[in-house]
Design a protein around this motif. Structure first.
Motif, PDB file in Angstrom:
ATOM      1  N   THR A   2       1.064  -1.305  -0.041  1.00  0.00           N
ATOM      2  CA  THR A   2       0.144  -0.025  -0.055  1.00  0.00           C
ATOM      3  C   THR A   2       0.818   1.282  -0.003  1.00  0.00           C
ATOM      4  O   THR A   2       1.712   1.515   1.008  1.00  0.00           O
ATOM      5  CB  THR A   2      -0.944   0.050   1.207  1.00  0.00           C
ATOM      6  OG1 THR A   2      -1.773  -1.063   1.166  1.00  0.00           O
ATOM      7  CG2 THR A   2      -1.772   1.176   1.409  1.00  0.00           C
ATOM      8  N   ALA A   3       0.618   2.076  -0.877  1.00  0.00           N
ATOM      9  CA  ALA A   3       1.424   3.235  -0.870  1.00  0.00           C
ATOM     10  C   ALA A   3       0.672   4.338  -0.364  1.00  0.00           C
ATOM     11  O   ALA A   3      -0.608   4.466  -0.260  1.00  0.00           O
ATOM     12  CB  ALA A   3       1.671   3.723  -2.442  1.00  0.00           C
ATOM     13  N   THR A   4       1.410   5.294   0.246  1.00  0.00           N
ATOM     14  CA  THR A   4       1.051   6.609   0.941  1.00  0.00           C
ATOM     15  C   THR A   4       0.921   7.727   0.124  1.00  0.00           C
ATOM     16  O   THR A   4       2.333   7.971  -0.051  1.00  0.00           O
ATOM     17  CB  THR A   4       1.339   6.433   2.380  1.00  0.00           C
ATOM     18  OG1 THR A   4       1.006   5.384   2.990  1.00  0.00           O
ATOM     19  CG2 THR A   4       0.704   7.787   3.060  1.00  0.00           C
ATOM     20  N   VAL A   5       0.262   8.313  -0.228  1.00  0.00           N
ATOM     21  CA  VAL A   5       0.231   9.615  -1.166  1.00  0.00           C
ATOM     22  C   VAL A   5      -0.143  10.745  -0.233  1.00  0.00           C
ATOM     23  O   VAL A   5      -1.546  10.901   0.014  1.00  0.00           O
ATOM     24  CB  VAL A   5      -0.501   9.364  -2.542  1.00  0.00           C
ATOM     25  CG1 VAL A   5      -0.243  10.617  -3.368  1.00  0.00           C
ATOM     26  CG2 VAL A   5       0.030   8.274  -3.325  1.00  0.00           C
ATOM     27  N   LEU A   6       0.490  11.819  -0.152  1.00  0.00           N
ATOM     28  CA  LEU A   6       0.209  13.071   0.440  1.00  0.00           C
ATOM     29  C   LEU A   6       0.098  14.138  -0.590  1.00  0.00           C
ATOM     30  O   LEU A   6       0.962  14.522  -1.421  1.00  0.00           O
ATOM     31  CB  LEU A   6       1.092  13.488   1.344  1.00  0.00           C
ATOM     32  CG  LEU A   6       1.114  15.052   1.625  1.00  0.00           C
ATOM     33  CD1 LEU A   6      -0.244  14.992   2.808  1.00  0.00           C
ATOM     34  CD2 LEU A   6       2.175  15.331   2.729  1.00  0.00           C
ATOM     35  N   PHE A   7      -1.177  14.690  -0.745  1.00  0.00           N
ATOM     36  CA  PHE A   7      -1.273  15.969  -1.739  1.00  0.00           C
ATOM     37  C   PHE A   7      -1.290  17.387  -0.780  1.00  0.00           C
ATOM     38  O   PHE A   7      -1.935  17.449   0.076  1.00  0.00           O
ATOM     39  CB  PHE A   7      -2.765  15.747  -2.267  1.00  0.00           C
ATOM     40  CG  PHE A   7      -2.956  14.452  -3.117  1.00  0.00           C
ATOM     41  CD1 PHE A   7      -2.406  14.709  -4.551  1.00  0.00           C
ATOM     42  CD2 PHE A   7      -3.719  13.505  -2.765  1.00  0.00           C
ATOM     43  CE1 PHE A   7      -2.605  13.579  -5.300  1.00  0.00           C
ATOM     44  CE2 PHE A   7      -3.639  12.276  -3.690  1.00  0.00           C
ATOM     45  CZ  PHE A   7      -3.332  12.509  -5.020  1.00  0.00           C
ATOM     46  N   VAL A   8      -0.675  18.243  -1.356  1.00  0.00           N
ATOM     47  CA  VAL A   8      -0.362  19.556  -0.710  1.00  0.00           C
ATOM     48  C   VAL A   8      -0.623  20.607  -1.582  1.00  0.00           C
ATOM     49  O   VAL A   8      -0.012  20.639  -2.883  1.00  0.00           O
ATOM     50  CB  VAL A   8       1.029  19.609  -0.094  1.00  0.00           C
ATOM     51  CG1 VAL A   8       1.220  20.684   0.734  1.00  0.00           C
ATOM     52  CG2 VAL A   8       1.454  18.309   0.507  1.00  0.00           C
ATOM     53  N   CYS A   9      -1.486  21.550  -1.084  1.00  0.00           N
ATOM     54  CA  CYS A   9      -1.633  22.787  -1.837  1.00  0.00           C
ATOM     55  C   CYS A   9      -1.619  23.981  -0.695  1.00  0.00           C
ATOM     56  O   CYS A   9      -1.637  23.476   0.543  1.00  0.00           O
ATOM     57  CB  CYS A   9      -2.851  22.817  -2.660  1.00  0.00           C
ATOM     58  SG  CYS A   9      -4.539  22.803  -2.014  1.00  0.00           S
ATOM     59  N   VAL A  10      -1.644  25.159  -1.053  1.00  0.00           N
ATOM     60  CA  VAL A  10      -1.834  26.193  -0.139  1.00  0.00           C
ATOM     61  C   VAL A  10      -2.602  26.089   0.777  1.00  0.00           C
ATOM     62  O   VAL A  10      -2.471  25.838   2.334  1.00  0.00           O
ATOM     63  CB  VAL A  10      -1.625  27.528  -0.433  1.00  0.00           C
ATOM     64  CG1 VAL A  10      -1.694  28.767   0.341  1.00  0.00           C
ATOM     65  CG2 VAL A  10      -0.290  27.640  -1.583  1.00  0.00           C
ATOM     66  N   HIS A  11      -4.122  26.094   0.584  1.00  0.00           N
ATOM     67  CA  HIS A  11      -5.377  26.052   1.379  1.00  0.00           C
ATOM     68  C   HIS A  11      -5.914  24.883   1.739  1.00  0.00           C
ATOM     69  O   HIS A  11      -6.754  24.819   2.734  1.00  0.00           O
ATOM     70  CB  HIS A  11      -6.390  27.043   0.718  1.00  0.00           C
ATOM     71  CG  HIS A  11      -5.746  28.497   0.615  1.00  0.00           C
ATOM     72  ND1 HIS A  11      -5.413  29.378   1.518  1.00  0.00           N
ATOM     73  CD2 HIS A  11      -5.432  29.319  -0.420  1.00  0.00           C
ATOM     74  CE1 HIS A  11      -4.919  30.419   1.069  1.00  0.00           C
ATOM     75  NE2 HIS A  11      -5.252  30.389  -0.229  1.00  0.00           N
ATOM     76  N   ASN A  12      -5.540  23.915   1.019  1.00  0.00           N
ATOM     77  CA  ASN A  12      -5.917  22.250   1.286  1.00  0.00           C
ATOM     78  C   ASN A  12      -7.574  22.521   1.094  1.00  0.00           C
ATOM     79  O   ASN A  12      -8.225  21.925   2.030  1.00  0.00           O
ATOM     80  CB  ASN A  12      -5.451  21.847   2.610  1.00  0.00           C
ATOM     81  CG  ASN A  12      -5.796  20.501   2.703  1.00  0.00           C
ATOM     82  OD1 ASN A  12      -6.293  19.983   3.986  1.00  0.00           O
ATOM     83  ND2 ASN A  12      -5.735  19.398   1.643  1.00  0.00           N
ATOM     84  N   ALA A  13      -8.100  23.297   0.231  1.00  0.00           N
ATOM     85  CA  ALA A  13      -9.425  23.202   0.200  1.00  0.00           C
ATOM     86  C   ALA A  13     -10.032  23.264  -1.137  1.00  0.00           C
ATOM     87  O   ALA A  13     -11.203  22.938  -1.482  1.00  0.00           O
ATOM     88  CB  ALA A  13      -9.992  24.899   0.503  1.00  0.00           C
ATOM     89  N   GLY A  14      -9.112  22.962  -2.312  1.00  0.00           N
ATOM     90  CA  GLY A  14      -9.685  22.716  -3.480  1.00  0.00           C
ATOM     91  C   GLY A  14      -8.943  21.465  -4.122  1.00  0.00           C
ATOM     92  O   GLY A  14      -9.255  20.532  -4.252  1.00  0.00           O
ATOM     93  N   ARG A  15      -7.723  22.048  -4.767  1.00  0.00           N
ATOM     94  CA  ARG A  15      -6.900  20.970  -5.706  1.00  0.00           C
ATOM     95  C   ARG A  15      -6.662  19.793  -5.054  1.00  0.00           C
ATOM     96  O   ARG A  15      -6.798  18.834  -5.160  1.00  0.00           O
ATOM     97  CB  ARG A  15      -5.806  21.972  -6.173  1.00  0.00           C
ATOM     98  CG  ARG A  15      -5.915  22.936  -7.044  1.00  0.00           C
ATOM     99  CD  ARG A  15      -4.713  23.611  -7.578  1.00  0.00           C
ATOM    100  NE  ARG A  15      -4.461  24.431  -6.348  1.00  0.00           N
ATOM    101  CZ  ARG A  15      -3.438  25.337  -6.147  1.00  0.00           C
ATOM    102  NH1 ARG A  15      -2.567  25.639  -7.234  1.00  0.00           N
ATOM    103  NH2 ARG A  15      -3.073  25.984  -5.104  1.00  0.00           N
ATOM    104  N   SER A  16      -6.024  19.983  -3.848  1.00  0.00           N
ATOM    105  CA  SER A  16      -5.438  18.977  -2.979  1.00  0.00           C
ATOM    106  C   SER A  16      -6.657  17.882  -2.573  1.00  0.00           C
ATOM    107  O   SER A  16      -6.511  16.773  -2.551  1.00  0.00           O
ATOM    108  CB  SER A  16      -4.617  19.349  -1.952  1.00  0.00           C
ATOM    109  OG  SER A  16      -5.174  19.996  -1.053  1.00  0.00           O
TER     110      SER A  16
END
Length: 130
Positions: A2-16
């Motif tokens: 199982t791979a762990t993926v972290l998505f990061v953007c500035v506000h963590n409200a849209g893209r991520s």
């Protein structure tokens, strides 16, 4: 594995949050999904929620969270989306930067292409994990 993926953007409200929603839906048990922001917003972007609902993915219950060193250390892959130098870097971790337009303040018609690009990038990411 199982791979762990972290998505990061500035506000963590849209893209991520959209990317995390797609990866949860498309990756199933093959992945653990995390998302965070360098300066988290108070709530998820409602237009991002609406755009994801159009494709049958509910992210309305998600909450923006601040990025931590622990989350980055836990991740096998860190996908950044415009957070620049605010994202911690650890040697040995795979990093990808996705240059995506920020959906903040945009209408649904403008968010749909961003959502669709994120979906394709998530599919490509999943293929690279196999």
């Amino acid at each position: 594995m199982t791979a762990t993926v972290l998505f990061v953007c500035v506000h963590n409200a849209g893209r991520s949050q959209m990317a995390a929603g797609f990866l949860r839906a498309l990756g199933g048990d093959r992945v653990q999904v995390l998302s965070a922001g360098s300066l988290p917003a108070d709530r998820i972007n409602p237009t991002a929620v609406a755009a994801m609902a159009e494709v049958g993915i509910d992210i309305a219950g998600e909450q923006p969270t601040v990025i931590t060193d622990a989350a980055v250390r836990q991740a096998d892959v860190v996908v950044t989306m415009g957070c620049g130098d605010a994202c911690p870097f650890f040697p040995g971790t795979r990093y990808e930067d996705w240059p995506l337009e920020d959906p903040a303040g945009l209408g649904i018609a403008s968010v749909r292409p961003i959502r669709d690009e994120i979906r394709q990038r998530v599919l490509d990411l999943l293929a690279s994990l196999d």
